[in-house]
Scaffold this active site. Sequence first.
Site, PDB file in Angstrom:
ATOM      1  CB  SER A  43      -0.926   0.016   1.224  1.00 39.89           C
ATOM      2  OG  SER A  43      -0.177  -0.087   2.427  1.00 39.89           O
ATOM      3  CG  HIS A 176     -42.084  20.552 -12.687  1.00 43.71           C
ATOM      4  ND1 HIS A 176     -42.299  19.256 -12.286  1.00 43.71           N
ATOM      5  CD2 HIS A 176     -42.744  21.338 -11.789  1.00 43.71           C
ATOM      6  CE1 HIS A 176     -43.073  19.251 -11.220  1.00 43.71           C
ATOM      7  NE2 HIS A 176     -43.347  20.498 -10.887  1.00 43.71           N
ATOM      8  CB  SER A 297     -14.871  22.234 -30.562  1.00 40.80           C
ATOM      9  OG  SER A 297     -14.861  21.262 -31.595  1.00 40.80           O
ATOM     10  CE  LYS A 303     -20.033  23.655 -28.852  1.00 37.58           C
ATOM     11  NZ  LYS A 303     -20.036  22.192 -28.925  1.00 37.58           N
ATOM     12  CD  GLU A 310     -19.669  20.068 -20.724  1.00 34.27           C
ATOM     13  OE1 GLU A 310     -19.476  19.033 -21.371  1.00 34.27           O
ATOM     14  OE2 GLU A 310     -19.531  21.198 -21.221  1.00 34.27           O
ATOM     15  CE  LYS A 345      -4.492   2.955   4.933  1.00 35.40           C
ATOM     16  NZ  LYS A 345      -5.443   1.850   4.876  1.00 35.40           N
TER      17      LYS A 345
HETATM   18  N1  ARG Z   1      -1.434  -1.137   5.274  1.00 32.98           N
HETATM   19  C1  ARG Z   1      -2.337  -1.569   6.269  1.00 32.98           C
HETATM   20  C2  ARG Z   1      -3.689  -0.877   6.102  1.00 32.98           C
HETATM   21  O1  ARG Z   1      -3.746   0.038   5.378  1.00 32.98           O
HETATM   22  C3  ARG Z   1      -1.811  -1.244   7.633  1.00 32.98           C
HETATM   23  C4  ARG Z   1      -2.300  -2.167   8.701  1.00 32.98           C
HETATM   24  C5  ARG Z   1      -1.810  -3.525   8.440  1.00 32.98           C
HETATM   25  N2  ARG Z   1      -2.094  -4.408   9.508  1.00 32.98           N
HETATM   26  C6  ARG Z   1      -1.941  -5.739   9.375  1.00 32.98           C
HETATM   27  N3  ARG Z   1      -2.200  -6.438  10.414  1.00 32.98           N
HETATM   28  N4  ARG Z   1      -1.556  -6.290   8.261  1.00 32.98           N
HETATM   29  O2  ARG Z   1      -4.675  -1.266   6.631  1.00 32.98           O
END
Ligand code: ARG
Length: 479
Positions: A43, A176, A297, A303, A310, A345
């Site tokens: 992540s 309306h 355009s 245009k 939009e 996230k």
């Molecule tokens: N990258 C993980 C998350 O966003 C952090 C927590 C991870 N915890 C675990 N026990 N693997 O949730």
Amino acid sequence: MPDCLLVRWIRVSNFEFPGTFRAVWTGRFEQPTAALLRTYSESVSFDWRMYRQDIAGSIAHAGALRAAGLITPEELQAIADGLRGIEADIEAGRFEWKQELEDLHMNIEAELTRRIGAPGAKLHTARSRNDQVALDLRLYLRDEIAAIQELVRRLQRALVELGARHPQAPMPGYTHLQRAQPVLFAHHLLAYVEMLERDHGRLTDTLRRLDVLPLGSGAIAGSTIVLDRASVARALGFSAVSQNSMDAVCDRDFAVEFLGAAALCGVHLSRLSEDVILWASSEFRFLRLSDAFTTGSSLMPQKKNPDVAELTRGKSGRLIGNLTTLLTTLKGLPMTYNRDLQEDKEAIFDSVDTLKAALAVFAAMLDEASADEASMRAAASDPLLLATDLADDLVLRGVPFRQAHEIVGKLVGLAARKSVPLNELPLADFQAASPVLGEEVHSLFDLTRSLAARRGIGAPSPENVAARIEHWRGALADR
Ligand code: ARG
């Protein structure tokens, strides 16, 4: 390194740093993590953006470790200095994020230990990534919500000032999408200022419930090593400490509330967008947008398109989608932390980015927009907009409203059949419809009079609207 470059670099490099780094949890494992899983589960390519919050949380946690006598003052100093050095390097684009370290938490901790040795390895005492990530998200949203609230104010000011540049301009109000009754252009704009005020309030509500420290909940059951959570809360500016460790590690209600507030704000912006798009059309011609905030355009030379509106109408779909994403993620989750939660996230980050961008560009576009008062007045001068005024006049002459409505309806039908504007029907027709009507009936069809008469609280008389503009100018001045 700017955000977009960093993300691209992470994707392109695919995080291959063979053999040099390994995750902190590999103690019980005999095989290395499959490359496919590493890429699947990392992540850090997106959660790195919470580095400031992660570092602030770690410094506060180290303070609690010190207070409990678990590290020395020198170790605390080394941890704090080390983390600040890492923060400076991240900010300067010098920090090397490593995919094999999975997420931002382990990247920062591993680098700290590499830099300062043993004290770094003590930092994770009585802490889990589960309470750490819950903390980071709260801190992150606390910062971003404040920034979004500023931008909401900015857009409110732009709407008020656009109205103030045309304080007396009448326009048809629509129901309306059919002409209904006359209003002022500024009144219409101030309706959005009210909506945005509620959006601001919803964000404030979110902040209130977000204001709870989860750190100290550990992975699920706190820790056998007891830290002073209240002083960590104070250090990080939280006014409360979570009271149930299981709830604290898997509670994302505050994120749902944020995404809900963001989605509704997006819906408001989308409705405003729709008005702007209609008003900028040749059919309406109510609003002129500046060249700087319209696009052309590639094919049709004439245009001038309202792309800001939009795109904003389009992007509101992402804001709704992100709310749905998180609710769906949470729906079937057993207690407590599950890795599914990592999916929160990107939805949150996308809503933050999308909403901030939309609010900022919309405000800037409105700063340079102006109304075509002549077109709006021409449209608002349709006498049918005052049909209700005629019914009201009959009521004041003693006719029950239902009957008055029927009488005026018949007159409208008659005018349509005769192909004349309602106000040009001869007096004889009016009197045939109702004997209480006299000469003065024709003078009812006066836009200025009609607007001035609408002076109840919340109605669009010029006096009321001017007072609301002044109200908002004052209320938005230093907030
Ligand atoms: N990258 C993980 C998350 O966003 C952090 C927590 C991870 N915890 C675990 N026990 N693997 O949730």
